[in-house]
Design a protein around this motif. Structure first.
Motif, PDB file in Angstrom:
ATOM      1  N   LEU A 236     111.838  60.580 165.026  1.00 20.67           N
ATOM      2  CA  LEU A 236     111.997  59.830 163.781  1.00 20.67           C
ATOM      3  C   LEU A 236     111.550  60.673 162.602  1.00 20.67           C
ATOM      4  O   LEU A 236     110.888  60.193 161.685  1.00 20.67           O
ATOM      5  N   GLY A 237     111.883  61.957 162.629  1.00 17.94           N
ATOM      6  CA  GLY A 237     111.512  62.848 161.538  1.00 17.94           C
ATOM      7  C   GLY A 237     112.333  62.569 160.295  1.00 17.94           C
ATOM      8  O   GLY A 237     113.066  61.581 160.201  1.00 17.94           O
ATOM      9  N   ARG A 238     112.231  63.423 159.309  1.00 19.31           N
ATOM     10  CA  ARG A 238     112.893  63.224 158.006  1.00 19.31           C
ATOM     11  C   ARG A 238     114.406  63.171 158.185  1.00 19.31           C
ATOM     12  O   ARG A 238     115.011  63.980 158.875  1.00 19.31           O
TER      13      ARG A 238
ATOM     14  N   VAL B 210     108.426  46.688 172.258  1.00 19.29           N
ATOM     15  CA  VAL B 210     108.014  47.963 171.658  1.00 19.29           C
ATOM     16  C   VAL B 210     108.779  49.097 172.334  1.00 19.29           C
ATOM     17  O   VAL B 210     108.894  49.145 173.559  1.00 19.29           O
ATOM     18  N   ASP B 211     109.310  49.986 171.518  1.00 22.56           N
ATOM     19  CA  ASP B 211     110.075  51.118 172.046  1.00 22.56           C
ATOM     20  C   ASP B 211     109.237  52.383 172.190  1.00 22.56           C
ATOM     21  O   ASP B 211     109.515  53.218 173.056  1.00 22.56           O
ATOM     22  N   GLN B 212     108.222  52.552 171.309  1.00 32.40           N
ATOM     23  CA  GLN B 212     107.375  53.731 171.383  1.00 32.40           C
ATOM     24  C   GLN B 212     105.960  53.347 170.966  1.00 32.40           C
ATOM     25  O   GLN B 212     105.775  52.547 170.044  1.00 32.40           O
TER      26      GLN B 212
ATOM     27  N   GLY C  51     115.763  50.732 159.155  1.00 32.39           N
ATOM     28  CA  GLY C  51     116.100  50.578 160.565  1.00 32.39           C
ATOM     29  C   GLY C  51     114.979  50.901 161.515  1.00 32.39           C
ATOM     30  O   GLY C  51     115.215  51.040 162.723  1.00 32.39           O
ATOM     31  N   VAL C  52     113.730  51.014 161.028  1.00 32.36           N
ATOM     32  CA  VAL C  52     112.571  51.235 161.901  1.00 32.36           C
ATOM     33  C   VAL C  52     111.555  50.134 161.634  1.00 32.36           C
ATOM     34  O   VAL C  52     111.234  49.850 160.475  1.00 32.36           O
TER      35      VAL C  52
ATOM     36  N   MET D  52     118.655  45.443 167.731  1.00 33.09           N
ATOM     37  CA  MET D  52     117.268  45.405 167.277  1.00 33.09           C
ATOM     38  C   MET D  52     116.852  46.797 166.800  1.00 33.09           C
ATOM     39  O   MET D  52     117.149  47.801 167.440  1.00 33.09           O
ATOM     40  N   PRO D  53     116.136  46.895 165.659  1.00 32.38           N
ATOM     41  CA  PRO D  53     115.657  48.206 165.207  1.00 32.38           C
ATOM     42  C   PRO D  53     114.586  48.729 166.159  1.00 32.38           C
ATOM     43  O   PRO D  53     113.883  47.939 166.809  1.00 32.38           O
ATOM     44  N   PRO D  54     114.447  50.047 166.283  1.00 32.46           N
ATOM     45  CA  PRO D  54     113.375  50.579 167.124  1.00 32.46           C
ATOM     46  C   PRO D  54     112.013  50.117 166.612  1.00 32.46           C
ATOM     47  O   PRO D  54     111.761  50.118 165.411  1.00 32.46           O
TER      48      PRO D  54
END
Length: 248
Positions: free
Chosen positions: A245-247, A67-69, A26-27, A1-3
């Motif tokens: 989850l930065g650049r 939910v992850d975050q 992927g998010v 599962m994607p975050p």
């Protein structure tokens, strides 16, 4: 599962964060809006409208939707949802952060007075002027309803909610506004004093500059404190770095 990131939104920063995350492969990002505005600016990604039913309801939603975050990017004065988010994150063990733009710094020459609440602002207002530009939001005007000897110019995105001051003029408008626009408005309505909340950000800061340029006092409602143990990040890049989850 994607975050899966849940953003409690409604602010410019929330939309910016949602757009950045939604563009990442992927998010998965979901933005929750309270539903108090009938035509909100739609963020990128999935959207959820309406309340959760308190901290327990939010915690249940976080578990159910994996939910992850959690990011609380609500308005600085949305105290109830911020408290609920902190409790839900603690109950579920889900990493969370608060995204809050910095408050407004005092400008040189600004005639600023500060209030701890809307009720406090109403008590401090009478000596400052009789024609009031009131930009504290459409839901908190009851605090000023007893001031029958003041003229209030109120600006909000949607019509304000009673009880209201009896001498009231309503402007329905959505920012951002320029200093020129705000200066012209203050002059046209012969405003004596500006009353606003310390929302921060550039979109609504022009009124402070206009008031300073015209020599008008500003009555600023201070932000409520964050819940114990909760700290805020000031901008989207910092939030992304905290989320990991930065650049890429």
């Amino acid at each position: 599962m994607p975050p899966h990131v849940l953003i409690l939104g409604g602010t410019t920063e929330a939309r910016e964060l949602a757009a950045t995350l939604a563009a990442r492969p992927g998010v998965r990002v979901t933005t929750s809006l309270a539903g108090r505005v009938s035509t909100p600016a739609a963020p990128d990604g999935d959207i959820r409208i309406g309340g959760f039913g308190g901290a327990e309801g939010l915690a249940a939603w976080l578990r159910e939707h994996r939910v992850d975050q959690l990011v609380d990017a609500t308005h600085p004065f949305a105290t109830a949802i911020t408290a609920n988010a902190a409790q839900a994150a603690a109950a579920t063990g889900i990493p969370s952060l608060v995204l809050r733009r910095p408050g407004w710094s005092m400008l040189p020459g600004e005639r600023r007075h500060e209030a701890a609440s809307l009720t406090d602002a109403a008590a401090l207002l009478p000596p400052l002027g009789r024609r009031v530009f009131l930009t504290t939001g459409r839901l908190g005007l009851a605090a000023f309803a007893h001031l029958t000897d003041r003229h209030f110019l109120v600006r909000s995105v949607e019509p304000p909610v009673p009880p209201l001051p009896p001498d009231l003029e309503v402007l329905l408008a959505r920012g951002p506004f320029t200093v020129e626009d705000e200066t012209a408005l203050l002059r046209r309505h012969r405003i004596d004093v500006l009353v606003t909340k310390d929302s921060g950000g550039a979109a609504t800061a022009a009124k402070l500059t206009a008031a300073r340029n015209l020599g008008l006092p500003v009555l600023l409602v201070r932000r409520p404190p964050l819940p114990d143990g909760v700290t805020a990040v000031p901008d989207v890049p910092t939030a992304l770095a905290r989320l990991g989850l930065g650049r890429r």
